[in-house]
Design a protein around this motif. Structure first.
Motif, mmCIF file in Angstrom:
data_model
loop_
_atom_site.group_PDB
_atom_site.id
_atom_site.type_symbol
_atom_site.label_atom_id
_atom_site.label_comp_id
_atom_site.label_asym_id
_atom_site.label_seq_id
_atom_site.Cartn_x
_atom_site.Cartn_y
_atom_site.Cartn_z
ATOM 1 N N GLY A 158 0.816 -1.216 0.000
ATOM 2 C CA GLY A 158 0.000 0.000 0.000
ATOM 3 C C GLY A 158 0.841 1.254 0.000
ATOM 4 N N TYR A 159 1.931 1.224 0.760
ATOM 5 C CA TYR A 159 2.859 2.365 0.754
ATOM 6 C C TYR A 159 3.430 2.563 -0.643
ATOM 7 N N GLY A 160 3.770 1.457 -1.291
ATOM 8 C CA GLY A 160 4.274 1.549 -2.650
ATOM 9 C C GLY A 160 3.254 2.151 -3.598
ATOM 10 N N VAL A 161 1.978 1.819 -3.404
ATOM 11 C CA VAL A 161 0.925 2.388 -4.255
ATOM 12 C C VAL A 161 0.816 3.895 -4.043
ATOM 13 N N VAL A 173 -6.796 9.517 -0.667
ATOM 14 C CA VAL A 173 -5.432 10.033 -0.529
ATOM 15 C C VAL A 173 -4.632 9.770 -1.797
ATOM 16 N N ALA A 174 -4.727 8.549 -2.325
ATOM 17 C CA ALA A 174 -3.960 8.205 -3.527
ATOM 18 C C ALA A 174 -4.369 9.075 -4.706
ATOM 19 N N LEU A 175 -5.666 9.335 -4.864
ATOM 20 C CA LEU A 175 -6.133 10.151 -5.987
ATOM 21 C C LEU A 175 -5.596 11.576 -5.893
ATOM 22 N N VAL A 188 -2.147 20.435 -2.093
ATOM 23 C CA VAL A 188 -3.386 19.658 -1.995
ATOM 24 C C VAL A 188 -3.075 18.208 -1.630
ATOM 25 N N GLY A 189 -2.040 17.642 -2.263
ATOM 26 C CA GLY A 189 -1.635 16.277 -1.932
ATOM 27 C C GLY A 189 -1.197 16.130 -0.493
ATOM 28 N N VAL A 190 -0.476 17.138 0.010
ATOM 29 C CA VAL A 190 -0.022 17.087 1.406
ATOM 30 C C VAL A 190 -1.213 17.182 2.357
ATOM 31 N N PHE A 191 -2.143 18.090 2.063
ATOM 32 C CA PHE A 191 -3.353 18.187 2.888
ATOM 33 C C PHE A 191 -4.097 16.852 2.918
ATOM 34 N N ALA A 192 -4.189 16.182 1.768
ATOM 35 C CA ALA A 192 -4.897 14.896 1.704
ATOM 36 C C ALA A 192 -4.239 13.867 2.610
ATOM 37 N N ALA A 193 -2.911 13.780 2.546
ATOM 38 C CA ALA A 193 -2.198 12.823 3.391
ATOM 39 C C ALA A 193 -2.374 13.141 4.869
#
Length: 536
Positions: free
Chosen positions: A263-266, A318-320, A304-309
């Motif tokens: 999952g981390y790899g994904v 999170v992945a999207l 935006v990606g950081v906020f999602a994580a």
């Protein structure tokens, strides 16, 4: 003076060139191996006590060496054969990674050993990176440099999309030893490609500049290049908060989202997939938007990606959004790198790129370490939220601290606008100077009528920056009290050899344009005098 404007090339144009294509494919294999190594190393310690700190330390260990070796590496890349330097360092990395694989297979890799070996690999990579960056203009013409930089970033991010997911699969089936072994084999691809590449003789001939003077010259150039300094500032403002995601994503995957190594790899693969998309859309965006607008948009997309994580509990969501973050990372990184490549003359390219790498990669390493320590007290979610807010503030700061609009568009072709310095017969009967003789004082006098004086002095101040950028360690301008329409600029260069490098190797088209503009205000051509210090 601006360089000739050329139509932007296709994003894929550099891949039509055999040398670039071979090295790019080899680098892709090596980068996949490096990402597998990174995942294997971080996942080895993710279930240890104080996992947030340890994973950040492992991330930092691969990047912090750039702070200490990047500048010497840039000097080596400018004065030695870059092909040979890359080959030797790659061979050393193959040996180190193979040793790590063997130790891991025997379960002899405690965290301290892993961190030490990661530091050694990071040092080798830091020594090689300026040379790798500096060979790009040898592989493609200037018009294709933006595409080459984009493909370089795309290479890293395709590897980020494939390597982590592949590492998660291999870790689930076998263990870290196999992951480390694959990385060792992948570096062999670089070694083979470099050995098969044949540089042109003129390009492989180094300038023969001593290492310490070359180091000082590189630092001096960056100090007196305002456009370059602004790029370095923007890189620092971007990478310090951005580094939090890279350091803490393993903790988010394991503790917050309940994922395993696959999952981390994904999640890392989602960042890489977004970067691939960024490379596809970057060319049309570059045709419509300015550099500063692109950099601001890229920074916000990454935020935006950081906020999602930080805030979302759903792994799919999170992945999207990490796909969007990866797009922002690619566009931001490529914008900074391309602008810097275009802004630098060949004689100092590797040294200035070394400063950039020291700030960008070193900032990423130091940032990961700092964010890891913060997360140990506040938790990963709060720490990532803080970093995302700082990214947004960084994007807003482009309004007051933008990349200078002409950076990367000025003519950096090396020319020789000065006449050869006249040397009379010396006291000992010789007409040749010892290259180490010095310091050398150069006087350039101008006869400027009063109506031209104000504009002349403005241009002369820019000439002074140019003199210092190309080798002068001191510069001043004076007015003759006995003849007020007479002006004199005086600058000191450390040695005669250094001054000859100014004449033959360091003056670019934009510098020559400044000298001609200053001379154009005078009633007759400027007079030059060269004075050598006595008693030395």
């Amino acid at each position: 003076m601006t360089a000739a404007v050329q139509a932007p090339s296709s994003t894929w144009a550099p891949l039509r060139r055999q040398a670039f294509r071979a090295l790019w494919i080899a680098q892709l294999g090596s980068n996949i191996g490096s990402w597998m190594q990174s995942v294997g190393a971080q996942w080895t310690v993710v279930h240890q006590p104080e996992a947030a700190t340890l994973t950040s330390i492992v991330q930092a260990a691969s990047l912090i060496p750039v702070l200490f070796v990047s500048l010497p590496a840039g000097v080596l890349a400018d004065v030695l054969d870059r092909r040979r330097l890359i080959g030797v360092l790659t061979a050393v990395m193959v040996v180190i990674t193979a040793i790590l694989a063997v130790l891991s297979a025997r379960q002899l890799v405690p965290p301290a050993t892993l961190i030490t070996i990661t530091l050694l690999l990071g040092a080798c990579q830091a020594l090689m990176s300026p040379a790798w960056q500096a060979i790009q203009p040898e592989l493609v013409p200037r018009a294709e440099l933006p595409s080459a930089a984009a493909l370089g970033s795309l290479n890293v991010n395709i590897a980020r999309a494939i390597g982590p997911a592949l590492a998660g699969f291999v870790l689930a089936l076998t263990g870290p030893a196999v992951v480390f072994g694959v990385n060792a084999v992948s570096d062999v691809l670089i070694l083979v490609a470099v050995l098969r590449w044949r540089r042109k003789p003129a390009e492989s001939a180094g300038p023969g500049e001593p290492l310490l003077p070359a180091l000082r010259a590189g630092i001096r150039y960056v100090r007196y290049a305002p456009g370059v300094r602004r790029i370095l500032l923007r890189a620092l403002v971007f990478v310090l908060p951005a580094s939090a995601l890279w350091g803490l994503l393993p903790v988010v995957a394991a503790a917050q989202l309940g994922l395993g190594s696959g999952g981390y790899g994904v999640l890392l693969g989602a960042l890489g997939l977004g970067a691939v998309g960024g490379a596809v859309v970057m060319r049309p965006l570059r045709a419509r938007l300015g550099r500063n607008t692109m950099l601001a948009a890229a920074t916000l997309a990454y935020a935006v990606g950081v906020f999602a994580a930080a805030l979302l509990p759903n792994a799919v969501a999170v992945a999207l959004l990490l796909v969007l973050g990866g797009t922002g990372w690619l566009i931001g990184l490529s914008t900074l790198n391309t602008t810097l490549q275009l802004a630098l003359p060949g004689w100092v390219r590797a040294r200035a790129l070394a400063v950039y790498l020291m700030i960008f990669l070193g900032g990423q390493g130091v940032g990961a370490l700092i964010w890891g320590l913060v997360a140990a007290g506040l938790g990963a979610a709060a720490t990532l939220t803080i970093s995302a807010v700082l990214l947004v503030l960084g994007a807003v700061s482009l309004v007051v601290l933008p990349i200078h609009p002409r950076t990367g568009e000025l003519d950096r072709t090396v020319v020789m606008p000065w006449p050869e310095p006249e040397i009379g017969i010396l006291a000992d009967g010789e007409a040749q100077l010892d290259p180490a003789a010095g310091p050398v004082l150069v006087e350039v006098s101008y006869h400027v009528p009063p109506e031209n004086a104000a504009e002349f002095l403005k241009v002369l101040a820019r000439v002074g920056v140019s003199r210092q950028r190309t080798g002068a360690r001191r510069w001043s301008a004076y007015r003759d009290l006995a003849a007020p329409d007479r002006y004199c600029e005086v600058f000191e260069v450390g040695t005669w050899a250094e001054h000859l490098r100014q004449h033959h190797e360091r003056i670019t088209g934009v510098d020559a344009g400044l000298y001609r503009k200053a001379a154009g205000f005078a009633l007759e051509p400027p007079e030059n005098r060269h004075l050598l210090a006595t008693g030395r």
